[in-house]
Design a protein around this motif. Structure first.
Motif, PDB file in Angstrom:
ATOM      1  N   ALA A 101       0.806  -1.223   0.000  1.00 18.69           N
ATOM      2  CA  ALA A 101       0.000   0.000   0.000  1.00 18.69           C
ATOM      3  C   ALA A 101       0.836   1.268   0.000  1.00 18.69           C
ATOM      4  O   ALA A 101       0.385   2.310  -0.487  1.00 18.69           O
ATOM      5  CB  ALA A 101      -0.927   0.000   1.219  1.00 18.69           C
ATOM      6  N   TYR A 102       2.047   1.203   0.542  1.00 19.02           N
ATOM      7  CA  TYR A 102       2.848   2.424   0.707  1.00 19.02           C
ATOM      8  C   TYR A 102       3.278   2.990  -0.652  1.00 19.02           C
ATOM      9  O   TYR A 102       3.627   2.241  -1.569  1.00 19.02           O
ATOM     10  CB  TYR A 102       4.094   2.137   1.551  1.00 19.02           C
ATOM     11  N   ARG A 103       3.255   4.323  -0.766  1.00 20.31           N
ATOM     12  CA  ARG A 103       3.756   5.012  -1.950  1.00 20.31           C
ATOM     13  C   ARG A 103       4.821   6.017  -1.522  1.00 20.31           C
ATOM     14  O   ARG A 103       4.624   6.774  -0.568  1.00 20.31           O
ATOM     15  CB  ARG A 103       2.623   5.733  -2.699  1.00 20.31           C
ATOM     16  N   TYR A 104       5.929   6.032  -2.234  1.00 22.81           N
ATOM     17  CA  TYR A 104       7.050   6.908  -1.912  1.00 22.81           C
ATOM     18  C   TYR A 104       6.763   8.328  -2.376  1.00 22.81           C
ATOM     19  O   TYR A 104       6.267   8.532  -3.484  1.00 22.81           O
ATOM     20  CB  TYR A 104       8.333   6.386  -2.570  1.00 22.81           C
ATOM     21  N   PRO A 105       7.093   9.326  -1.539  1.00 24.10           N
ATOM     22  CA  PRO A 105       6.931  10.723  -1.973  1.00 24.10           C
ATOM     23  C   PRO A 105       7.799  11.019  -3.190  1.00 24.10           C
ATOM     24  O   PRO A 105       8.778  10.317  -3.468  1.00 24.10           O
ATOM     25  CB  PRO A 105       7.396  11.528  -0.752  1.00 24.10           C
ATOM     26  N   ALA A 106       7.452  12.078  -3.906  1.00 26.22           N
ATOM     27  CA  ALA A 106       8.182  12.420  -5.128  1.00 26.22           C
ATOM     28  C   ALA A 106       9.579  12.951  -4.840  1.00 26.22           C
ATOM     29  O   ALA A 106      10.474  12.831  -5.683  1.00 26.22           O
ATOM     30  CB  ALA A 106       7.392  13.451  -5.931  1.00 26.22           C
ATOM     31  N   GLU A 107       9.801  13.539  -3.651  1.00 27.16           N
ATOM     32  CA  GLU A 107      11.085  14.151  -3.330  1.00 27.16           C
ATOM     33  C   GLU A 107      11.727  13.482  -2.118  1.00 27.16           C
ATOM     34  O   GLU A 107      11.032  13.052  -1.187  1.00 27.16           O
ATOM     35  CB  GLU A 107      10.910  15.646  -3.059  1.00 27.16           C
ATOM     36  N   LEU A 108      13.048  13.430  -2.128  1.00 25.99           N
ATOM     37  CA  LEU A 108      13.799  12.764  -1.055  1.00 25.99           C
ATOM     38  C   LEU A 108      13.554  13.422   0.300  1.00 25.99           C
ATOM     39  O   LEU A 108      13.456  12.727   1.318  1.00 25.99           O
ATOM     40  CB  LEU A 108      15.292  12.772  -1.390  1.00 25.99           C
ATOM     41  N   ASP A 109      13.480  14.741   0.355  1.00 26.60           N
ATOM     42  CA  ASP A 109      13.309  15.420   1.641  1.00 26.60           C
ATOM     43  C   ASP A 109      12.032  14.969   2.340  1.00 26.60           C
ATOM     44  O   ASP A 109      12.017  14.796   3.562  1.00 26.60           O
ATOM     45  CB  ASP A 109      13.300  16.939   1.448  1.00 26.60           C
ATOM     46  N   ALA A 110      10.954  14.787   1.590  1.00 30.08           N
ATOM     47  CA  ALA A 110       9.701  14.338   2.189  1.00 30.08           C
ATOM     48  C   ALA A 110       9.823  12.907   2.702  1.00 30.08           C
ATOM     49  O   ALA A 110       9.309  12.566   3.776  1.00 30.08           O
ATOM     50  CB  ALA A 110       8.569  14.448   1.168  1.00 30.08           C
ATOM     51  N   ALA A 112      12.649  11.482   3.676  1.00 35.75           N
ATOM     52  CA  ALA A 112      13.523  11.547   4.854  1.00 35.75           C
ATOM     53  C   ALA A 112      12.763  12.007   6.091  1.00 35.75           C
ATOM     54  O   ALA A 112      12.996  11.517   7.205  1.00 35.75           O
ATOM     55  CB  ALA A 112      14.697  12.485   4.577  1.00 35.75           C
ATOM     56  N   GLU A 113      11.840  12.936   5.920  1.00 35.11           N
ATOM     57  CA  GLU A 113      11.045  13.413   7.058  1.00 35.11           C
ATOM     58  C   GLU A 113      10.175  12.284   7.617  1.00 35.11           C
ATOM     59  O   GLU A 113      10.053  12.131   8.842  1.00 35.11           O
ATOM     60  CB  GLU A 113      10.175  14.586   6.616  1.00 35.11           C
ATOM     61  N   GLN A 114       9.601  11.474   6.742  1.00 33.76           N
ATOM     62  CA  GLN A 114       8.808  10.331   7.201  1.00 33.76           C
ATOM     63  C   GLN A 114       9.674   9.343   7.975  1.00 33.76           C
ATOM     64  O   GLN A 114       9.247   8.792   8.995  1.00 33.76           O
ATOM     65  CB  GLN A 114       8.163   9.628   6.007  1.00 33.76           C
ATOM     66  N   GLN A 115      10.900   9.132   7.501  1.00 34.03           N
ATOM     67  CA  GLN A 115      11.787   8.193   8.178  1.00 34.03           C
ATOM     68  C   GLN A 115      12.199   8.702   9.561  1.00 34.03           C
ATOM     69  O   GLN A 115      12.253   7.938  10.523  1.00 34.03           O
ATOM     70  CB  GLN A 115      13.027   7.945   7.322  1.00 34.03           C
ATOM     71  N   ARG A 116      12.510   9.985   9.641  1.00 38.43           N
ATOM     72  CA  ARG A 116      12.868  10.545  10.947  1.00 38.43           C
ATOM     73  C   ARG A 116      11.726  10.379  11.945  1.00 38.43           C
ATOM     74  O   ARG A 116      11.945  10.041  13.106  1.00 38.43           O
ATOM     75  CB  ARG A 116      13.239  12.025  10.810  1.00 38.43           C
ATOM     76  N   ALA A 117      10.501  10.597  11.480  1.00 36.89           N
ATOM     77  CA  ALA A 117       9.348  10.436  12.366  1.00 36.89           C
ATOM     78  C   ALA A 117       9.202   8.993  12.844  1.00 36.89           C
ATOM     79  O   ALA A 117       8.676   8.744  13.932  1.00 36.89           O
ATOM     80  CB  ALA A 117       8.074  10.880  11.639  1.00 36.89           C
ATOM     81  N   HIS A 139      25.350  -9.131   0.749  1.00 34.05           N
ATOM     82  CA  HIS A 139      24.538  -8.453   1.753  1.00 34.05           C
ATOM     83  C   HIS A 139      23.410  -7.698   1.053  1.00 34.05           C
ATOM     84  O   HIS A 139      23.362  -7.622  -0.171  1.00 34.05           O
ATOM     85  CB  HIS A 139      25.391  -7.484   2.591  1.00 34.05           C
ATOM     86  N   GLN A 140      22.533  -7.114   1.833  1.00 32.50           N
ATOM     87  CA  GLN A 140      21.489  -6.239   1.312  1.00 32.50           C
ATOM     88  C   GLN A 140      21.208  -5.177   2.371  1.00 32.50           C
ATOM     89  O   GLN A 140      21.320  -5.430   3.562  1.00 32.50           O
ATOM     90  CB  GLN A 140      20.205  -6.997   0.965  1.00 32.50           C
ATOM     91  N   ARG A 141      20.858  -3.981   1.916  1.00 32.50           N
ATOM     92  CA  ARG A 141      20.546  -2.867   2.817  1.00 32.50           C
ATOM     93  C   ARG A 141      19.036  -2.851   3.058  1.00 32.50           C
ATOM     94  O   ARG A 141      18.320  -2.017   2.516  1.00 32.50           O
ATOM     95  CB  ARG A 141      21.016  -1.556   2.193  1.00 32.50           C
ATOM     96  N   SER A 142      18.564  -3.790   3.888  1.00 33.15           N
ATOM     97  CA  SER A 142      17.133  -3.975   4.059  1.00 33.15           C
ATOM     98  C   SER A 142      16.636  -3.566   5.441  1.00 33.15           C
ATOM     99  O   SER A 142      15.504  -3.885   5.811  1.00 33.15           O
ATOM    100  CB  SER A 142      16.760  -5.436   3.793  1.00 33.15           C
ATOM    101  N   GLU A 143      17.460  -2.848   6.198  1.00 34.83           N
ATOM    102  CA  GLU A 143      17.039  -2.420   7.529  1.00 34.83           C
ATOM    103  C   GLU A 143      16.103  -1.221   7.433  1.00 34.83           C
ATOM    104  O   GLU A 143      16.319  -0.306   6.650  1.00 34.83           O
ATOM    105  CB  GLU A 143      18.269  -2.034   8.365  1.00 34.83           C
ATOM    106  N   GLY A 144      15.060  -1.212   8.272  1.00 35.60           N
ATOM    107  CA  GLY A 144      14.133  -0.092   8.310  1.00 35.60           C
ATOM    108  C   GLY A 144      12.828  -0.417   7.607  1.00 35.60           C
ATOM    109  O   GLY A 144      12.686  -1.457   6.960  1.00 35.60           O
ATOM    110  N   GLU A 145      11.862   0.469   7.754  1.00 41.19           N
ATOM    111  CA  GLU A 145      10.556   0.294   7.131  1.00 41.19           C
ATOM    112  C   GLU A 145       9.938   1.677   6.891  1.00 41.19           C
ATOM    113  O   GLU A 145       9.738   2.434   7.830  1.00 41.19           O
ATOM    114  CB  GLU A 145       9.647  -0.545   8.044  1.00 41.19           C
ATOM    115  N   PRO A 146       9.665   2.067   5.654  1.00 41.59           N
ATOM    116  CA  PRO A 146       9.864   1.241   4.461  1.00 41.59           C
ATOM    117  C   PRO A 146      11.298   1.312   3.943  1.00 41.59           C
ATOM    118  O   PRO A 146      11.994   2.295   4.151  1.00 41.59           O
ATOM    119  CB  PRO A 146       8.900   1.867   3.458  1.00 41.59           C
ATOM    120  N   VAL A 147      11.715   0.250   3.283  1.00 43.39           N
ATOM    121  CA  VAL A 147      13.001   0.211   2.582  1.00 43.39           C
ATOM    122  C   VAL A 147      12.779   0.757   1.175  1.00 43.39           C
ATOM    123  O   VAL A 147      11.823   0.350   0.501  1.00 43.39           O
ATOM    124  CB  VAL A 147      13.537  -1.227   2.522  1.00 43.39           C
ATOM    125  N   PHE A 148      13.629   1.672   0.737  1.00 42.56           N
ATOM    126  CA  PHE A 148      13.540   2.090  -0.665  1.00 42.56           C
ATOM    127  C   PHE A 148      14.116   0.965  -1.512  1.00 42.56           C
ATOM    128  O   PHE A 148      15.238   0.510  -1.268  1.00 42.56           O
ATOM    129  CB  PHE A 148      14.305   3.393  -0.894  1.00 42.56           C
TER     130      PHE A 148
END
Length: 235
Positions: A101-110, A112-117, A139-148
């Motif tokens: 269901a998740y959709r990534y924002p168009a810009e990185l700053d937005a 990043a703000e979601q990730q900080r929250a 290896h894979q960089r799969s830590e966090g949610e959501p992963v890009f």
């Protein structure tokens, strides 16, 4: 508009998505010229010498990793924003194909703000320096949610001149099948967009997830410097 933005602006988005969908990677030849690549290699290591980590200490192989931390050296901060902007539509297509269901924002700053929250603040981009006998383990960089689901790697040394061996390798694991190895052909100044951890694959019975990992094979001689840019942060 910088050179990276111009290069990305010339890409055919549909063709790029098709290449990523079929193989899990897409090479962008000569993103940097030879002098730019070598200068970036020197700058990336010098600016982050205090963040040097031995790969064997973190069970990622043998060699050196230079963690960029929160402040990426120029021009990598501009790269990261421009690449994210170009790749967010592909990432959203992948999520749609996988029923996420998740959709990534168009810009990185937005994003990043979601990730900080969400408490994701640990940067995951780095430079690697491998000498004779060194390697980077799968290896894979799969830590966090959501992963890009996409990231960028670049080679800042010249195969056959600066080093021998040290091929960039990916593996793909499809359900109930043996892993498929792939060697991603990179030259001095080349970059590649690669799948981070999973991607959709359309099989005979519909779309399913395939798991991706990447590595650098053992360097036989010389010195290999490369960078890895991730778009999501770790916890």
């Amino acid at each position: 508009m910088n050179a990276i933005e111009r290069t990305l602006g010339r890409l055919d988005g549909n063709a790029l998505a098709a290449r990523l969908g079929s193989e899990g990677y897409a090479v962008l030849p000569r993103l940097l010229d030879a002098d730019e690549a070598r200068e970036l290699a020197r700058a990336a290591i010098a600016a982050n010498a205090s963040r040097r980590v031995l790969l064997e200490a973190v069970e990622l192989g043998r060699g050196e990793m230079f963690d960029f931390g929160a402040a990426l050296p120029a021009p990598l901060a501009a790269w990261r924003r421009a690449f994210y902007r170009a790749l967010a539509p592909v990432a959203n297509r992948w999520n749609e194909a996988l029923g996420a269901a998740y959709r990534y924002p168009a810009e990185l700053d937005a994003f990043a703000e979601q990730q900080r929250a969400a408490g994701q603040t640990r940067a995951q981009s780095y430079a690697s320096r491998l000498r004779a006998g060194d390697f980077l383990a799968l290896h894979q960089r799969s830590e966090g949610e959501p992963v890009f689901p996409l990231q960028v790697v670049a080679l800042l040394s010249e195969p056959g001149n600066d080093f021998a061996g040290g091929e960039f390798v990916m593996t793909e694991q499809r359900p109930r099948m043996q892993s498929r190895p792939m060697v991603v052909p990179l030259g001095l100044g080349d970059a590649a967009i690669i799948g981070t951890a999973q991607r959709p694959f359309e099989g005979a019975n519909g779309v399913y997830r395939v798991n991706l990992k990447h590595a650098i094979s053992r360097v036989r001689e010389g010195e290999r410097v490369g960078i890895e840019l991730a778009f999501h942060e770790g916890r």
